[in-house]
Enzyme design. Structure first.
Site, PDB file in Angstrom:
ATOM      1  N   LYS A 188      30.056 -21.681 -10.260  1.00 57.60           N
ATOM      2  CA  LYS A 188      31.392 -22.280 -10.219  1.00 57.60           C
ATOM      3  C   LYS A 188      31.503 -23.395 -11.279  1.00 57.60           C
ATOM      4  CE  LYS A 188      32.195 -19.377  -6.893  1.00 57.60           C
ATOM      5  NZ  LYS A 188      32.218 -19.518  -5.452  1.00 57.60           N
TER       6      LYS A 188
HETATM    7  C1  LIG Z   1      32.127 -18.681  -4.182  1.00 58.84           C
HETATM    8  C2  LIG Z   1      33.308 -18.505  -3.296  1.00 58.84           C
HETATM    9  C3  LIG Z   1      33.288 -18.853  -1.929  1.00 58.84           C
HETATM   10  C4  LIG Z   1      32.047 -19.281  -1.223  1.00 58.84           C
HETATM   11  O1  LIG Z   1      31.429 -20.343  -1.848  1.00 58.84           O
HETATM   12  P1  LIG Z   1      29.964 -20.795  -1.374  1.00 58.84           P
HETATM   13  O2  LIG Z   1      29.898 -22.215  -1.824  1.00 58.84           O
HETATM   14  O3  LIG Z   1      29.016 -19.897  -2.107  1.00 58.84           O
HETATM   15  O4  LIG Z   1      29.877 -20.634   0.097  1.00 58.84           O
HETATM   16  C5  LIG Z   1      34.459 -18.753  -1.206  1.00 58.84           C
HETATM   17  N1  LIG Z   1      35.585 -18.302  -1.766  1.00 58.84           N
HETATM   18  C6  LIG Z   1      35.634 -17.915  -3.049  1.00 58.84           C
HETATM   19  C7  LIG Z   1      36.935 -17.429  -3.614  1.00 58.84           C
HETATM   20  C8  LIG Z   1      34.489 -17.990  -3.852  1.00 58.84           C
HETATM   21  O5  LIG Z   1      34.530 -17.576  -5.113  1.00 58.84           O
END
Ligand SMILES: *Cc1c(COP(=O)(O)O)cnc(C)c1O
Length: 389
Positions: A188
């Site tokens: 991210k």
């Molecule tokens: C990555 C992601 C999540 C979950 O994130 P984590 O921190 O890995 O639990 C939830 N929603 C979306 C749209 C994502 O891309």
């Protein structure tokens, strides 16, 4: 292989984490509240609750909004499964709203139509999760107007979108929603290894999420149930007032997040620059490029293209050819309703045609702040080799 995304770890990040390792607290120390305050300030939210993942933040957000058995949560099929699973953790039902093929976000018109029908059937949702796919914010004013009319609550799954803004207002300010969730997974925008955060302007929701994050335990006298207290309770005393979890973020993670947050603006600027270069270099290929909307600054978590009808090859062949050329392309996302778990709940192909059509053509190109221009041009050349006519 040029990956589709990757983190950057600097000397400053290493020093920040090392300082925590050598301090008195590895967890529940000062770094977590400092990170919460810094993110809240950056996006203009009143309250922030740091947790061990965005998945946990979505779960806590649903619990704080009292989602439970018999309730419904609606979201987009083009998202990571966590946006829907949060409802299942609470025993609630999930349903989906098809996407707008231009923005690839949940379509406000499709939502309005589905709400109209659901109202007649007495099956309105309690929560709608708006996913800012790829980093481009949803049309929140439109969703907020529908929330006002039909009485549902809004969660923004901004896992892709820390640093994004609309008309200069950062995603996370919460002007149109109840709770916004960020992810700090390494692919991210900024990372804490694993980690997430829930932001809100409603103190009661923040208090509830903070309590549920740590077993449902409180040490605040005002939150305790007086009837269960006794004369001899001392400073050690705490109460478990509901069934919570251990969803805490560590101080190691928060220190890394604080250090990364310093570079958020630089990251968004670099991602914007790379996205603009793709826009220009790919303009003549048979690809539908990401939407650009006036006033919307995407966080550019993902550079998402879709093969257009004019393309002479299919997505699988293109994907394989690019992987063979050392380009780590990816596909976001397999529509959630097509996952076996959701199929067993009754969902079927054909239910969300725009989402399924997008998925059949979708390809995610490499995009991350340390992607060099030479590497980016290698991606462009490989696409040209496959697609130029
Ligand atoms: C990555 C992601 C999540 C979950 O994130 P984590 O921190 O890995 O639990 C939830 N929603 C979306 C749209 C994502 O891309």
């Amino acid at each position: 292989m040029i990956p589709y995304g990757r983190q950057e770890i600097t000397e400053a990040d290493l020093a920040a984490v090392q300082a925590v390792l050598q301090s008195d607290w590895l967890t529940q120390g000062p770094a977590v509240p400092a990170f919460e305050a810094a993110v809240a300030r950056r996006v203009g939210a009143a309250h922030a609750v740091a947790v061990n993942s965005a998945t946990s933040a979505l779960h806590l957000a649903c619990l704080a909004l009292d989602l439970g058995p018999g309730d419904r949560l609606w979201t987009s099929p083009i998202t990571f499964v966590a946006s829907a699973n949060c409802a299942r953790y609470c025993g609630a039902e999930v349903d989906f709203v098809d996407i707008d093929p231009h923005t690839r976000n949940l379509c406000p018109q499709a939502l309005a139509e589905k709400l109209r029908i659901a109202e007649g059937q007495g099956r309105l949702p309690k929560i709608v999760v708006a996913v800012h796919f790829g980093g481009l914010a949803c049309d929140m004013p439109a969703l907020k107007a529908l929330a006002g009319r039909y009485g549902f609550r809004l969660i923004e799954d901004a896992s892709h979108a820390i640093g994004a803004s609309v008309a200069g207002v950062p995603v996370g300010a919460g002007q149109a929603s109840d709770i916004t969730v960020f992810s700090f997974h390494p692919v991210k925008i900024i990372t804490t290894g694993e980690g997430g955060m829930a932001l809100t302007n409603q103190p009661e929701l923040a208090r509830r999420m903070a309590c549920l994050r740590s077993h449902g335990i409180t040490r605040e006298a005002v939150e305790m149930e007086a009837a269960f207290r006794s004369e001899g309770d001392g400073p050690w005393y705490y109460q478990q007032i509901e069934l919570g979890f251990n969803y805490r973020m560590t101080d190691l993670q928060a220190a890394l997040g604080l250090s990364q947050l310093d570079r958020l603006d630089d990251y968004i600027a670099r991602r914007e620059q790379l996205a603009a270069a793709y826009d220009q270099a790919l303009a003549t290929l048979p690809l539908v490029l990401p939407a650009r909307l006036p006033g919307y600054q995407s966080a550019w978590h993902l550079y998402l293209v879709a093969l257009s009808d004019a393309a002479g090859c299919d997505r699988l062949n293109l994907f394989n050819a690019l992987r063979e050329a050392g380009i780590g392309v990816n596909v976001h996302y397999i529509p959630v309703h097509l996952q076996p778990y959701y199929r067993r709940l009754g969902f079927a192909p054909g239910q969300y045609p725009q989402a399924e059509n997008y998925y059949s053509r979708a390809l995610t190109l490499p995009l991350y702040p340390t992607l060099g221009s030479d590497d980016q041009m290698q991606v462009v050349s490989a696409l040209n080799a496959e697609l130029a006519t």
